[in-house]
Design a protein around this motif. Structure first.
Motif, mmCIF file in Angstrom:
data_model
loop_
_atom_site.group_PDB
_atom_site.id
_atom_site.type_symbol
_atom_site.label_atom_id
_atom_site.label_comp_id
_atom_site.label_asym_id
_atom_site.label_seq_id
_atom_site.Cartn_x
_atom_site.Cartn_y
_atom_site.Cartn_z
ATOM 1 N N GLU B 81 0.839 -1.207 0.000
ATOM 2 C CA GLU B 81 0.000 0.000 0.000
ATOM 3 C C GLU B 81 0.868 1.248 0.000
ATOM 4 N N ALA B 82 1.926 1.239 0.798
ATOM 5 C CA ALA B 82 2.793 2.425 0.889
ATOM 6 C C ALA B 82 3.516 2.692 -0.427
ATOM 7 N N MET B 83 3.900 1.614 -1.105
ATOM 8 C CA MET B 83 4.680 1.778 -2.335
ATOM 9 C C MET B 83 3.798 1.787 -3.576
ATOM 10 N N ALA B 84 2.520 1.518 -3.368
ATOM 11 C CA ALA B 84 1.572 1.431 -4.484
ATOM 12 C C ALA B 84 2.008 0.394 -5.519
ATOM 13 N N VAL B 85 2.561 -0.664 -5.016
ATOM 14 C CA VAL B 85 2.976 -1.785 -5.879
ATOM 15 C C VAL B 85 2.479 -3.068 -5.216
ATOM 16 N N PRO B 86 1.837 -3.972 -5.944
ATOM 17 C CA PRO B 86 1.391 -5.237 -5.320
ATOM 18 C C PRO B 86 2.579 -5.978 -4.717
ATOM 19 N N SER B 87 2.445 -6.342 -3.459
ATOM 20 C CA SER B 87 3.571 -6.983 -2.760
ATOM 21 C C SER B 87 3.170 -8.348 -2.212
ATOM 22 N N ILE B 88 4.115 -9.241 -2.250
ATOM 23 C CA ILE B 88 3.856 -10.630 -1.829
ATOM 24 C C ILE B 88 4.908 -11.061 -0.815
ATOM 25 N N ILE B 315 10.023 0.342 3.975
ATOM 26 C CA ILE B 315 9.345 1.369 3.162
ATOM 27 C C ILE B 315 10.251 2.602 3.020
ATOM 28 N N GLU B 316 10.808 3.002 4.173
ATOM 29 C CA GLU B 316 11.692 4.186 4.160
ATOM 30 C C GLU B 316 12.890 3.944 3.223
ATOM 31 N N LEU B 317 13.487 2.774 3.321
ATOM 32 C CA LEU B 317 14.673 2.480 2.498
ATOM 33 C C LEU B 317 14.308 2.385 1.026
ATOM 34 N N LEU B 318 13.146 1.794 0.764
ATOM 35 C CA LEU B 318 12.716 1.676 -0.636
ATOM 36 C C LEU B 318 12.478 3.046 -1.232
ATOM 37 N N LYS B 319 11.843 3.906 -0.450
ATOM 38 C CA LYS B 319 11.542 5.244 -0.968
ATOM 39 C C LYS B 319 12.817 6.044 -1.158
ATOM 40 N N ARG B 320 13.719 5.924 -0.130
ATOM 41 C CA ARG B 320 14.953 6.710 -0.187
ATOM 42 C C ARG B 320 15.774 6.322 -1.418
#
Lengths: 523, 331
Positions: B81-88, B315-320
């Motif tokens: 949801e945070a990344m707006a990408v379907p995650s599994i 999430i923070e690391l992915l966004k950064r």
């Protein structure tokens, strides 16, 4: 070299046997005896050749004392004292120096430093065996003038490392007897049968159940609080591990000796079937009990100087017996516990006798209750024997007695009302799972423990099964058959197939892991 | 004569028992054992989830791969949801061998997927030895893996199997399917593959005690371990199939000992190995070490609070790093 290792079974044993029998029938007796001595020294040196020096020195010393005792007419007691003190000094130095210094430093605030003294293998056994020999020589019950034969008496490899502790006069005459060629195949068949039964007990049963005992005691030793069920399970598993380990070892030693046509004394006789602790010590490590009785308990006065003195003697003998197993407070407490058990047992018998009860008469239920109580006492004592130190033992026992609460299966919680749960909570009954530390796969362990207890409590033992082949120096009935009942082992095709099958299963364990040491090798 | 027959009987008995043992072994092969059932249930459920969750319009998906540290410690729903990408959450169980985990991943990865690897540290020491629980799983649920092993390994496994497991397998064959044993239940895994039974509020006191009694483990890095060759092959496969790989670290119970030089060599060594090969990293090992309050029932399993912290960190690391914007797959 371990009895359960490939190098022993596949190479050492066949080679020693083959050469022994070739020499025995083609050369004078001393040649085959020499071969056995050389082979036994090689077997001993396999662990660490340096140990050989210590054992050789001990052999020379005791042989010399024996010669003196035999020749002297006066001053013999002084020579005996020198002999006994010399042996105890050797044992004391190697076994107890570090323990003594650690305790002096800890309790008297000293700061002595001694490097760690490594305990030479089998020193407790060959020292006790030789003490028995010089005492018997002093009593004019025994003598050995031939150095080579004396060496064989001490070093004969089937009993060298962990017993049985043999008397010179019960073993050496067997070597001197003329061998009958026709009997060798039967001796080999009986010896192989007993050896493979022992191998199976050690590699499949003892090592199989050890995987449930070891993690529990290891976890307790690093401070993990065991659940009620984990503590009981670990203790029961160890009770079975040491039973099958020592029983297996004794069988293997007896079987090996028999392959050379030699009968060793009975050492193990279904001890968990004992109905009291006196009976237990007549069945567990029989040759050590015999040694302690003949060379310690009787000289202390035994039961000839009144009840109080008898009780003091019992406690003393068992305490020393405990410390003989290892230099540590856990072994001392184990010995003291067994001494106390024996004291209560004798006191109970005396009380019953005074009240007019027939000691030989009891009901079936009474006998089963006595057996269960004896086993329970033995299990509790094993906790001290197995634990790394006293705090570990106390922690395990605290869990066993529910002092850390009792934790039941998660799912059971649903079956109780809130009021009942509150009441249970007050009594420290929780629902965190029976084995919440996840130390081992206790689901399969339950099957192991249950099955092995059935074997230990109900199955006939090796001596009993083999009774028609006189497997040991033991108690024979008027027909010359070792006492015992139940299943009878036979030397025929079917039993050969059973031996082969059991050997295959033991072999699978070789591939799975390196052979493990026998517990009694540490003593 | 009887003695002679006895001696003939010994090799006969040996061969008969060997034959019987191998026959029983073959007979029980593929029979689901109760002890390994949960692991297989997890694998099957994760495969279904991976098949069901499709990439977004940009053709992107994020898959988290590892053992149970991922299963318990990643909130794929929250991250997705945070990344707006379907995650599994493709976290499995460390009962599986590392090549089995890679095999499951290969079956479920698609071109343009982003794979975030967080393998347990024990996998970095992976070698050819089989533990009893691994054998248990392979014989029950991964017979193909068994048949693909060299003959000597197969023979070793045949004789290493315990009698209890052998007869348990035969019983499972006769009365299958066996019920799953143990405390974990498959129904608590949500639609994204996240394990949800690990709430701190309801966890037994014993778990906390268990954490407090744990000791630090010692780790070492040795590129001669079999893990590294398997790992390199897997990374090459990902590159060949246009799967982008990011490497992260498992959730792990913190001990001060892990700050010491010798242990740092291990944790930093893993990062250095990847940096040298230009494989992007998500944080470092110490970012994912947690105090006992955040742990559940093993040194790798987080409770729900720990999982939230870890997921937020990811999430923070992915966004950064904005790795989702990157276009070229890892080589």
């Amino acid at each position: 070299m371990l009895f359960n290792s490939i190098e022993f079974i596949a190479f050492f044993l066949p080679a020693v046997l083959l050469v022994f029998y070739l020499l025995r029938f083609s050369q004078p007796l001393w040649v085959s005896v020499s071969w056995l001595v050389v082979a036994s020294l090689f077997f001993y040196a396999w662990w660490k050749p340096a140990y050989l020096l210590i054992m050789t020195a001990s052999i020379f010393f005791n042989y010399g004392i024996g010669i003196y005792l035999d020749r002297l007419r006066s001053g013999r007691f002084s020579v005996l004292c020198v002999g006994v003190i010399g042996n105890l000094a050797l044992l004391g130095y190697f076994k107890y120096t570090n323990f003594l210094i650690d305790n002096v430093n800890a309790h008297l605030n000293f700061d002595f430093h001694v490097q760690t003294i490594v305990l030479p293998l089998a020193i407790s056994f060959f020292t006790f065996q030789q003490i028995a020999y010089i005492v018997d020589t002093y009593r004019r019950k025994d003598r050995e003038m031939d150095f080579l034969r004396y060496c064989l008496f001490v070093t004969f490899f089937p009993q060298l490392i962990a017993g049985p502790i043999v008397h010179h006069n019960e073993m050496m005459p067997q070597f001197a007897k003329r061998l009958c060629k026709q009997k060798i195949p039967l001796d080999m068949a009986v010896g192989i049968s007993i050896f493979v039964i022992g191998l199976f007990k050690k590699m499949v049963l003892a090592d199989g159940v050890a995987v449930y005992a070891t993690p529990v005691f290891d976890a307790a030793s690093v401070g993990v609080t065991l659940s009620f069920f984990e503590a009981w399970f670990g203790s029961l598993a160890y009770t079975l591990q040491i039973y099958f380990d020592f029983s297996g070892y004794s069988d293997m030693a007896i079987g090996l000796a028999r392959m050379f046509g030699i009968r060793l004394p009975i050492n193990f006789d279904s001890p968990y079937k004992a109905q009291n602790i006196i009976d237990f010590w007549r069945r567990w490590h029989i040759t050590l009990s015999r040694f302690l009785r003949d060379y310690l308990y009787f000289p202390l006065g035994g039961n000839r100087k009144g009840n109080m003195r008898r009780y003091v003697n019992l406690i003393t003998v068992m305490l020393l017996g405990g410390i003989w197993h290892g230099a540590g407070w856990t072994f001392a407490v184990w010995g003291l516990l067994h001494g106390s058990y024996l004291l209560f047992n004798h006191a109970w018998h005396d009380l019953r006798a005074r009240m007019g009860f027939d000691a030989g008469h009891s009901t079936w239920l009474g006998r089963r209750f006595a057996q269960a109580l004896t086993l329970l006492a033995v299990i509790i004592a094993w906790v001290f024997f197995r634990s790394a130190d006293l705090p570990t033992a106390i922690s395990v026992l605290s869990s066993m007695f529910g002092l850390h609460g009792i934790s039941l299966l998660h799912g059971l919680q649903a079956y109780f009302s809130p009021v009942q749960l509150q009441w249970m909570h007050a009594y420290h009954i929780r629902f965190d799972g029976m084995f919440y530390n996840g130390l081992a796969d206790f689901n399969s362990g339950i099957i192991w423990v249950f099955a092995l207890f059935l074997v230990a409590l109900l199955a006939p033992n090796t001596q009993s099964m083999m009774r028609y082949y006189k497997p040991t120096i033991g108690v024979y009935n008027r027909f010359g058959v070792l006492t015992g009942s139940g299943m009878r082992w036979r030397i025929n095709m079917l039993y050969g197939v059973i031996v082969g099958g059991a050997f295959f299963i033991a072999c699978t364990k070789w591939l799975a892991a390196a052979p493990s040491e026998f517990i009694y090798f540490n003593f | 004569m009887r003695v002679l027959k006895f001696f003939i009987g010994i090799p006969l008995g040996f061969l008969l028992m060997a034959g019987l043992w191998f026959a029983l072994f073959q007979l029980q092969l593929g029979a689901p054992s109760a002890s390994s059932q949960w692991v297989d249930d997890v694998v099957q459920k994760k495969m279904q989830i991976a098949q069901r969750i499709q990439p977004n319009a940009d053709g992107q998906r994020i898959l988290f791969l590892g053992g149970s540290n991922v299963l318990f410690g990643i909130d794929a729903k929250r991250i997705g949801e945070a990344m707006a990408v379907p995650s599994i959450n493709l976290g499995l169980s460390a009962v599986l061998r590392v090549d089995e985990i890679f095999a499951v991943a290969k079956k479920n990865l698609k071109p343009h997927d982003t794979l975030i690897l967080a393998l347990e540290y024990s996998y970095y020491h992976f070698n050819d030895n089989f533990s009893s629980i691994e054998i248990d799983y392979i014989l029950a649920h991964d017979v193909d893996y068994f048949h693909a092993l060299p003959m000597d390994k197969q023979a070793l496994m045949m004789v290493e199997i315990s009698a209890i497991r052998l007869f348990g397998g035969l019983a499972a064959k006769a009365f299958s399917p066996e019920k799953s044993l143990g405390t974990y239940k498959i129904k608590t895994i949500n639609a994204y593959g996240d394990e949800t039974s690990n709430a701190r509020s309801t966890m037994p006191q014993a778990y906390i005690r268990h954490m407090l009694e744990m000791k630090a483990l010692s780790h070492r890095l040795d590129e001669k371990d079999k893990f590294w060759s398997l790992y390199k092959d897997f990374l090459q496969w990902c590159a060949a199939h246009q799967v982008r790989v990011l490497v992260s670290f498992p959730s792990y119970l913190y001990f001060p000992e892990y700050e010491q030089a010798e242990q740092r060599r291990f944790f930093d060594g893993i990062a250095a190995w990847h940096r040298k090969r230009h494989i992007p990293l998500l944080g470092n090992a110490y970012d994912f070490m947690y105090q006992y309050e955040d742990m559940y029932d093993t040194r790798y399993h987080l409770n729900d609070e720990g999982r939230r912290k870890r997921s937020d960190k990811i999430i923070e690391l992915l966004k950064r790093q904005a790795v989702m914007m990157s276009t070229s797959p890892t080589r």
